[in-house]
Design an enzyme around this catalytic site. Sequence first.
Site, PDB file in Angstrom:
ATOM      1  N   CYS A 114     -28.032   0.919  12.667  1.00 31.82           N
ATOM      2  CA  CYS A 114     -27.432   0.098  11.625  1.00 31.82           C
ATOM      3  C   CYS A 114     -28.202  -1.212  11.563  1.00 31.82           C
ATOM      4  O   CYS A 114     -28.432  -1.835  12.587  1.00 31.82           O
ATOM      5  CB  CYS A 114     -25.956  -0.141  11.952  1.00 31.82           C
ATOM      6  SG  CYS A 114     -25.187  -1.289  10.803  1.00 31.82           S
ATOM      7  N   ARG A 130     -28.425   9.500   5.728  1.00 38.00           N
ATOM      8  CA  ARG A 130     -27.829   8.170   5.483  1.00 38.00           C
ATOM      9  C   ARG A 130     -28.014   7.250   6.696  1.00 38.00           C
ATOM     10  O   ARG A 130     -28.890   6.391   6.703  1.00 38.00           O
ATOM     11  CB  ARG A 130     -26.336   8.344   5.130  1.00 38.00           C
ATOM     12  CG  ARG A 130     -25.665   7.113   4.582  1.00 38.00           C
ATOM     13  CD  ARG A 130     -25.269   6.093   5.603  1.00 38.00           C
ATOM     14  NE  ARG A 130     -24.376   6.594   6.643  1.00 38.00           N
ATOM     15  CZ  ARG A 130     -24.077   5.894   7.730  1.00 38.00           C
ATOM     16  NH1 ARG A 130     -24.570   4.685   7.914  1.00 38.00           N
ATOM     17  NH2 ARG A 130     -23.279   6.400   8.669  1.00 38.00           N
ATOM     18  N   ASP A 131     -27.248   7.461   7.751  1.00 41.16           N
ATOM     19  CA  ASP A 131     -27.366   6.597   8.943  1.00 41.16           C
ATOM     20  C   ASP A 131     -28.804   6.655   9.457  1.00 41.16           C
ATOM     21  O   ASP A 131     -29.400   5.643   9.837  1.00 41.16           O
ATOM     22  CB  ASP A 131     -26.395   7.089  10.032  1.00 41.16           C
ATOM     23  CG  ASP A 131     -26.117   6.062  11.110  1.00 41.16           C
ATOM     24  OD1 ASP A 131     -27.007   5.244  11.394  1.00 41.16           O
ATOM     25  OD2 ASP A 131     -25.018   6.079  11.684  1.00 41.16           O
ATOM     26  N   ASN A 140     -28.367   7.992  16.186  1.00 47.09           N
ATOM     27  CA  ASN A 140     -27.237   8.844  16.581  1.00 47.09           C
ATOM     28  C   ASN A 140     -27.744   9.887  17.554  1.00 47.09           C
ATOM     29  O   ASN A 140     -28.930  10.190  17.598  1.00 47.09           O
ATOM     30  CB  ASN A 140     -26.681   9.578  15.348  1.00 47.09           C
ATOM     31  CG  ASN A 140     -26.056   8.638  14.367  1.00 47.09           C
ATOM     32  OD1 ASN A 140     -26.723   8.127  13.475  1.00 47.09           O
ATOM     33  ND2 ASN A 140     -24.776   8.394  14.515  1.00 47.09           N
ATOM     34  N   HIS A 176     -18.605   9.656  16.490  1.00 47.69           N
ATOM     35  CA  HIS A 176     -19.904   9.244  15.919  1.00 47.69           C
ATOM     36  C   HIS A 176     -20.584   8.389  16.986  1.00 47.69           C
ATOM     37  O   HIS A 176     -20.268   7.208  17.131  1.00 47.69           O
ATOM     38  CB  HIS A 176     -19.616   8.457  14.628  1.00 47.69           C
ATOM     39  CG  HIS A 176     -20.807   7.842  13.961  1.00 47.69           C
ATOM     40  ND1 HIS A 176     -21.217   8.194  12.687  1.00 47.69           N
ATOM     41  CD2 HIS A 176     -21.650   6.867  14.338  1.00 47.69           C
ATOM     42  CE1 HIS A 176     -22.256   7.467  12.329  1.00 47.69           C
ATOM     43  NE2 HIS A 176     -22.545   6.651  13.321  1.00 47.69           N
ATOM     44  N   HIS A 226     -23.825   6.796  18.821  1.00 50.67           N
ATOM     45  CA  HIS A 226     -25.249   6.437  18.898  1.00 50.67           C
ATOM     46  C   HIS A 226     -25.683   6.590  20.358  1.00 50.67           C
ATOM     47  O   HIS A 226     -24.865   6.549  21.281  1.00 50.67           O
ATOM     48  CB  HIS A 226     -25.462   5.018  18.365  1.00 50.67           C
ATOM     49  CG  HIS A 226     -25.391   4.970  16.859  1.00 50.67           C
ATOM     50  ND1 HIS A 226     -26.520   4.960  16.066  1.00 50.67           N
ATOM     51  CD2 HIS A 226     -24.333   4.991  16.011  1.00 50.67           C
ATOM     52  CE1 HIS A 226     -26.149   4.954  14.790  1.00 50.67           C
ATOM     53  NE2 HIS A 226     -24.820   4.978  14.722  1.00 50.67           N
TER      54      HIS A 226
HETATM   55  P1  HMG Z   1     -20.893  -9.027  -0.696  1.00 49.89           P
HETATM   56  O1  HMG Z   1     -22.116  -9.867  -0.886  1.00 49.89           O
HETATM   57  O2  HMG Z   1     -19.762  -9.602   0.092  1.00 49.89           O
HETATM   58  O3  HMG Z   1     -20.343  -8.481  -2.085  1.00 49.89           O
HETATM   59  O4  HMG Z   1     -21.374  -7.662  -0.027  1.00 49.89           O
HETATM   60  P2  HMG Z   1     -19.854  -9.229  -3.370  1.00 49.89           P
HETATM   61  O5  HMG Z   1     -18.741  -8.408  -3.907  1.00 49.89           O
HETATM   62  O6  HMG Z   1     -19.658 -10.688  -3.107  1.00 49.89           O
HETATM   63  O7  HMG Z   1     -21.125  -9.083  -4.363  1.00 49.89           O
HETATM   64  C1  HMG Z   1     -22.362  -9.735  -4.127  1.00 49.89           C
HETATM   65  C2  HMG Z   1     -23.468  -9.000  -4.851  1.00 49.89           C
HETATM   66  O8  HMG Z   1     -23.609  -7.684  -4.336  1.00 49.89           O
HETATM   67  C3  HMG Z   1     -23.234  -8.838  -6.351  1.00 49.89           C
HETATM   68  O9  HMG Z   1     -24.518  -8.767  -6.991  1.00 49.89           O
HETATM   69  C4  HMG Z   1     -22.605  -7.468  -6.425  1.00 49.89           C
HETATM   70  O10 HMG Z   1     -22.771  -6.865  -7.667  1.00 49.89           O
HETATM   71  C5  HMG Z   1     -23.401  -6.717  -5.377  1.00 49.89           C
HETATM   72  P3  HMG Z   1     -25.170 -10.044  -7.707  1.00 49.89           P
HETATM   73  O11 HMG Z   1     -24.163 -10.434  -8.764  1.00 49.89           O
HETATM   74  O12 HMG Z   1     -25.330 -11.098  -6.640  1.00 49.89           O
HETATM   75  O13 HMG Z   1     -26.473  -9.520  -8.226  1.00 49.89           O
HETATM   76  N1  HMG Z   1     -22.647  -5.586  -4.801  1.00 49.89           N
HETATM   77  C6  HMG Z   1     -23.089  -4.313  -4.785  1.00 49.89           C
HETATM   78  N2  HMG Z   1     -24.227  -3.747  -5.226  1.00 49.89           N
HETATM   79  C7  HMG Z   1     -24.331  -2.400  -5.056  1.00 49.89           C
HETATM   80  N3  HMG Z   1     -23.396  -1.634  -4.479  1.00 49.89           N
HETATM   81  C8  HMG Z   1     -22.251  -2.167  -4.037  1.00 49.89           C
HETATM   82  C9  HMG Z   1     -22.066  -3.569  -4.182  1.00 49.89           C
HETATM   83  N4  HMG Z   1     -21.066  -4.401  -3.861  1.00 49.89           N
HETATM   84  C10 HMG Z   1     -21.432  -5.628  -4.244  1.00 49.89           C
HETATM   85  N5  HMG Z   1     -21.335  -1.381  -3.467  1.00 49.89           N
HETATM   86  C11 HMG Z   1     -21.204  -5.386   0.653  1.00 49.89           C
HETATM   87  C12 HMG Z   1     -20.458  -6.683   0.409  1.00 49.89           C
HETATM   88  C13 HMG Z   1     -20.305  -4.446   1.419  1.00 49.89           C
HETATM   89  C14 HMG Z   1     -21.611  -4.773  -0.676  1.00 49.89           C
HETATM   90  C15 HMG Z   1     -22.471  -5.706   1.472  1.00 49.89           C
HETATM   91  O14 HMG Z   1     -22.112  -6.428   2.614  1.00 49.89           O
HETATM   92  C16 HMG Z   1     -23.266  -4.486   1.879  1.00 49.89           C
HETATM   93  O15 HMG Z   1     -23.797  -3.770   1.055  1.00 49.89           O
HETATM   94  N6  HMG Z   1     -23.386  -4.256   3.182  1.00 49.89           N
HETATM   95  C17 HMG Z   1     -24.154  -3.137   3.713  1.00 49.89           C
HETATM   96  C18 HMG Z   1     -23.347  -2.429   4.716  1.00 49.89           C
HETATM   97  C19 HMG Z   1     -24.076  -1.195   5.185  1.00 49.89           C
HETATM   98  O16 HMG Z   1     -24.505  -0.357   4.409  1.00 49.89           O
HETATM   99  N7  HMG Z   1     -24.231  -1.087   6.515  1.00 49.89           N
HETATM  100  C20 HMG Z   1     -24.793   0.091   7.097  1.00 49.89           C
HETATM  101  C21 HMG Z   1     -23.850   1.257   6.960  1.00 49.89           C
HETATM  102  S1  HMG Z   1     -22.475   1.155   8.086  1.00 49.89           S
HETATM  103  C22 HMG Z   1     -23.060   1.906   9.529  1.00 49.89           C
HETATM  104  O17 HMG Z   1     -24.208   2.251   9.621  1.00 49.89           O
HETATM  105  C23 HMG Z   1     -22.067   2.200  10.607  1.00 49.89           C
HETATM  106  C24 HMG Z   1     -21.664   3.667  10.657  1.00 49.89           C
HETATM  107  O18 HMG Z   1     -22.791   4.520  10.827  1.00 49.89           O
HETATM  108  C25 HMG Z   1     -20.722   3.876  11.832  1.00 49.89           C
HETATM  109  C26 HMG Z   1     -21.293   3.256  13.108  1.00 49.89           C
HETATM  110  O19 HMG Z   1     -22.292   3.720  13.623  1.00 49.89           O
HETATM  111  O20 HMG Z   1     -20.696   2.236  13.484  1.00 49.89           O
HETATM  112  C27 HMG Z   1     -20.929   4.100   9.387  1.00 49.89           C
HETATM  113 MG    MG Z   2     -23.783   4.862  12.703  1.00 50.88          MG
END
Ligand code: HMG
Ligand code: MG
Length: 303
Positions: free
Chosen positions: A240, A15-16, A249, A207, A209
């Site tokens: 990310c 995933r990450d 990581n 966690h 990086h």
């Molecule tokens: P948004 O645009 O605010 O959501 O996104 P919305 O509710 O306004 O919806 C907008 C559109 O997105 C709509 O589609 C929804 O259906 C769709 P449209 O009508 O325009 O075609 N939508 C989705 N589609 C699929 N799956 C969903 C979903 N939700 C809404 N779950 C949202 C908000 C959170 C979805 C968006 O900002 C997003 O996907 N962000 C990605 C975040 C991400 O994956 N980041 C990387 C992972 S986190 C990370 O790596 C950190 C971590 O490792 C820890 C660390 O290291 O810090 C965990």
């Molecule tokens: Mg991470």
Amino acid sequence: MNYPKTVQLIDVGPRDGLQNEKQTVPADIKIRLIEMLEAAGIRKLEATSFVSPKWVPQMGDNAEVMGGLKRRSDVCYSVLTPNMKGFEAALPFRPDEVVIFGAASEAFSQKNINCSIAESIERFAPVAAAAKQHGIKVRGVISCTVGCPYEGDIAPEKVAYVTKLMRDIGAEHIGIADTIGVGTPLKIQRALEAALQYVDLDHLSGHFHDTYGQALANTLAALQLGVWQFDTSVAGLGGCPYAKGATGNVATEDVVYMLHGMGIDTGIDLDKLIDAGQMISDFLGRPSPSRVARAVLNKRQAA
Ligand code: HMG
Ligand code: MG
């Protein structure tokens, strides 16, 4: 110093690790990676995320990955679900755990999940409630707990604050993330101690990086507090998309080598883990940044 006797490593490579890759990694390669991690003894992993494919295209094959896995009963499969839409999409695949992911930094929360910290908690609350109803575990991960690409240093009080919010909506476990790898051992200890005001050691993980090469030292600093669960990534994959410049990581291989050298059990076979790392590194067409993997591979070549 009393170190834990056993440590659980949660491999977040599928995933990450892969979410930030520009080239498409087909679902069958992701599944092969997961199977090789399982063969190496990994018993908990992040398989994919149910996020918007417009935001993170690499995770757009979440259904294919979850649907294609031959699930093992002794492995915990976690997936990221930032909102109910993600949870509902994940539910048919019966993940063992869902991860709600927030931040200790307002700016990062906005960039990563398009809402404020307070709004994120409102979105996570029904996810946590629904997961519980379905007997699925809930882990809350907090990004930018020591530093943020947009806000700079982050105070431990913010970590305590978000930990409490997450715990109050039902997160059973909290992950403390150094998203951009800027932390150093004492800062990491302060962030963990802040979280420990609201969760106990059995429900806390690190966690880290490795952007600035501090992640192994930070892992040791966390072990010294008694933390025994860590997210790591095979072949040091990761990053990310909303934390530009942040690298992967800490490599699972490097952490396993360190822990085994300290007499701490992980249940992981380092040689098989290195095979998994080599498979994905070969696929991606670049050498693994894991120093341990490099050393072992050089030794194998020489033999
Ligand atoms: P948004 O645009 O605010 O959501 O996104 P919305 O509710 O306004 O919806 C907008 C559109 O997105 C709509 O589609 C929804 O259906 C769709 P449209 O009508 O325009 O075609 N939508 C989705 N589609 C699929 N799956 C969903 C979903 N939700 C809404 N779950 C949202 C908000 C959170 C979805 C968006 O900002 C997003 O996907 N962000 C990605 C975040 C991400 O994956 N980041 C990387 C992972 S986190 C990370 O790596 C950190 C971590 O490792 C820890 C660390 O290291 O810090 C965990
Ligand atoms: Mg991470």
